[in-house]
Design a protein around this motif. Sequence first.
Motif, mmCIF file in Angstrom:
data_model
loop_
_atom_site.group_PDB
_atom_site.id
_atom_site.type_symbol
_atom_site.label_atom_id
_atom_site.label_comp_id
_atom_site.label_asym_id
_atom_site.label_seq_id
_atom_site.Cartn_x
_atom_site.Cartn_y
_atom_site.Cartn_z
ATOM 1 N N PHE A 13 11.006 33.462 -24.999
ATOM 2 C CA PHE A 13 12.199 32.751 -24.533
ATOM 3 C C PHE A 13 12.946 32.133 -25.714
ATOM 4 C CE2 PHE A 13 14.297 28.802 -23.391
ATOM 5 C CZ PHE A 13 15.118 29.200 -22.349
ATOM 6 N N ALA A 14 12.203 31.508 -26.636
ATOM 7 C CA ALA A 14 12.846 30.883 -27.801
ATOM 8 C C ALA A 14 13.563 31.925 -28.652
ATOM 9 C CB ALA A 14 11.803 30.140 -28.629
ATOM 10 N N MET A 33 10.413 33.431 -17.017
ATOM 11 C CA MET A 33 10.393 31.979 -16.854
ATOM 12 C C MET A 33 9.892 31.560 -15.475
ATOM 13 S SD MET A 33 11.134 30.345 -19.589
ATOM 14 C CE MET A 33 11.697 28.717 -19.098
ATOM 15 N N MET A 86 6.898 31.572 -23.635
ATOM 16 C CA MET A 86 7.757 30.576 -24.278
ATOM 17 C C MET A 86 8.273 31.019 -25.649
ATOM 18 S SD MET A 86 7.977 28.648 -21.833
ATOM 19 C CE MET A 86 9.126 27.544 -22.624
ATOM 20 N N PHE A 146 17.646 26.704 -21.488
ATOM 21 C CA PHE A 146 17.617 27.458 -20.233
ATOM 22 C C PHE A 146 18.814 27.086 -19.356
ATOM 23 C CE2 PHE A 146 16.136 27.656 -15.768
ATOM 24 C CZ PHE A 146 15.917 29.029 -15.667
ATOM 25 N N ASP A 199 10.417 18.862 -15.568
ATOM 26 C CA ASP A 199 10.678 20.291 -15.437
ATOM 27 C C ASP A 199 10.917 20.686 -13.984
ATOM 28 O OD1 ASP A 199 10.536 20.751 -18.125
ATOM 29 O OD2 ASP A 199 8.450 21.407 -18.122
ATOM 30 N N ASP A 248 10.790 19.130 -23.254
ATOM 31 C CA ASP A 248 9.986 20.292 -23.614
ATOM 32 C C ASP A 248 8.522 19.884 -23.765
ATOM 33 O OD1 ASP A 248 8.665 22.301 -25.466
ATOM 34 O OD2 ASP A 248 10.581 23.276 -25.098
ATOM 35 N N ASN A 253 14.911 35.142 -18.907
ATOM 36 C CA ASN A 253 15.257 33.818 -18.387
ATOM 37 C C ASN A 253 14.974 33.665 -16.897
ATOM 38 O OD1 ASN A 253 16.124 33.391 -20.966
ATOM 39 N ND2 ASN A 253 18.279 33.166 -20.469
ATOM 40 N N THR A 258 13.468 23.843 -24.757
ATOM 41 C CA THR A 258 13.326 25.005 -23.866
ATOM 42 C C THR A 258 14.173 24.889 -22.604
ATOM 43 O OG1 THR A 258 11.071 25.365 -24.664
ATOM 44 C CG2 THR A 258 11.692 26.435 -22.606
ATOM 45 N N LEU A 302 6.042 28.052 -30.689
ATOM 46 C CA LEU A 302 7.407 27.896 -30.189
ATOM 47 C C LEU A 302 8.354 27.504 -31.313
ATOM 48 C CD1 LEU A 302 9.025 27.971 -27.547
ATOM 49 C CD2 LEU A 302 8.499 25.560 -27.235
ATOM 50 N N ALA A 348 11.554 29.629 -32.683
ATOM 51 C CA ALA A 348 12.895 29.046 -32.722
ATOM 52 C C ALA A 348 13.504 29.164 -34.117
ATOM 53 C CB ALA A 348 12.837 27.585 -32.288
#
Length: 440
Positions: free
Chosen positions: A321-322, A83, A318, A395, A178, A147, A79, A391, A34, A38
């Motif tokens: 997503f990053a 996710m 993940m 989001f 979360d 996260d 997203n 994360t 991750l 990023a």
Amino acid sequence: MPEDSQGLPREIADRFSKPFGRFLRIEAASGILLLVAALAALGLANSSWSSSFLAFWEIPIGLHFGPLDFTRSLQHWINDGLMTFFFFVVALELKRELVLGELRNLRTAALPFAGALGGMVVPVALYLVLMVGQTGVHGWGTVMATDTAFVIGCLALFGSRIPPSLRLFLLSLAIFDDVGAILVVAVGYGEALNWLALALGTLVVAAVAGLARLGIRSVPVYFFFGAAVWLCFDASGIHATVAGVVLGLMTPTRIWVSDERLRSILGRVLAQPTQEEVEGHGPDRSDLRRAGRAVTESLSPVERLELMLHPWAGFVIMPIFALANAGVAISGADIGQQVSVAIFAGLVLGKPIGVLAFSWLAMRLGLAIRATSLSWSFLAAGAFLTGIGFTMSLFIAGLAYSPGTLDAAKLGILGGSTISAVIGLAILVVLTSRGRIALR
């Protein structure tokens, strides 16, 4: 392949033992991936390929049938679609821990729950105070979540030098965090409700519960109904990822094949086979097929699905997503915007203050208990690590802020998460160094 003391390959044995440890290992390893994703997103967003990189995530993908248009950007599918699987896995782990794992004791579970509650309430209050009358006040949800992968990855750097109770506390807190954050997303960042779609979604959820009661075990069947729930929620105005949490918490924890029944089935298979059976024509060949299914069904659906999906969530979803959300052109963002300061303060100050204060209050009221190995010093280090929002913060930021404010919000998230990690790690370095000195 290496074997354990019972003669089983370790990879197989691990599937049937220590799921909590396995969850931690995947989270720690995925935290590294991750971080790489990023940094790659930040680098590309500030390179000569910036325009192409950022435009790539806006590519429209979907289906179009006459008046029906189901087209979304690639970033939207990530997203809202991918996710959903992440939140499904989070909900599975939460239910497993509460029903089968370390959090079955309510007073043990109360400590991370109280910490998570404080880690949401106090940062939001601080954010709102700093953002009174400012553009972007609606983005208060960005400072709520922790996260999981990054936090567990930080703890993995210290190995056995930190108490296992700290890992359990932070993992449980992050999961509560979360789930709380996604519920806030459903309420605070949804659109105007479509009651018909919501009613249909509720009916499909009820159908899923009915299938479970009837003993239906087929994963493809539940995948089909889960997709239907997602589509209904997406059309209802409630954020579609809520479907992952709802279905995860509904997943059964009861095993279908008991230990006694499994031993009985395996006993027949382990009998000395005849040559006819070896060749696959024996009348007891059905016992072998039954044994394979029995071994599979000796794990609860929660454990089986978590084993299946968690690596995909950690190592694929993940990082993607990053890549899609962490890219921000630093030179073009207004770092001086109040939203950056408010998010930074919420993560770096609000999170640890809230976690420590509410944990202490829960213990003071007798609602929670703290493991003897979990000192307040280690708890303070962990409280600062909860400020790594990354994360979930990214989001929620994507839902809450306008394009003109989003880059500044991302800088606040990245800066606040980085400083929180540095402070938490520095405290752990001091604590573990003292431990080594004491042993000499």
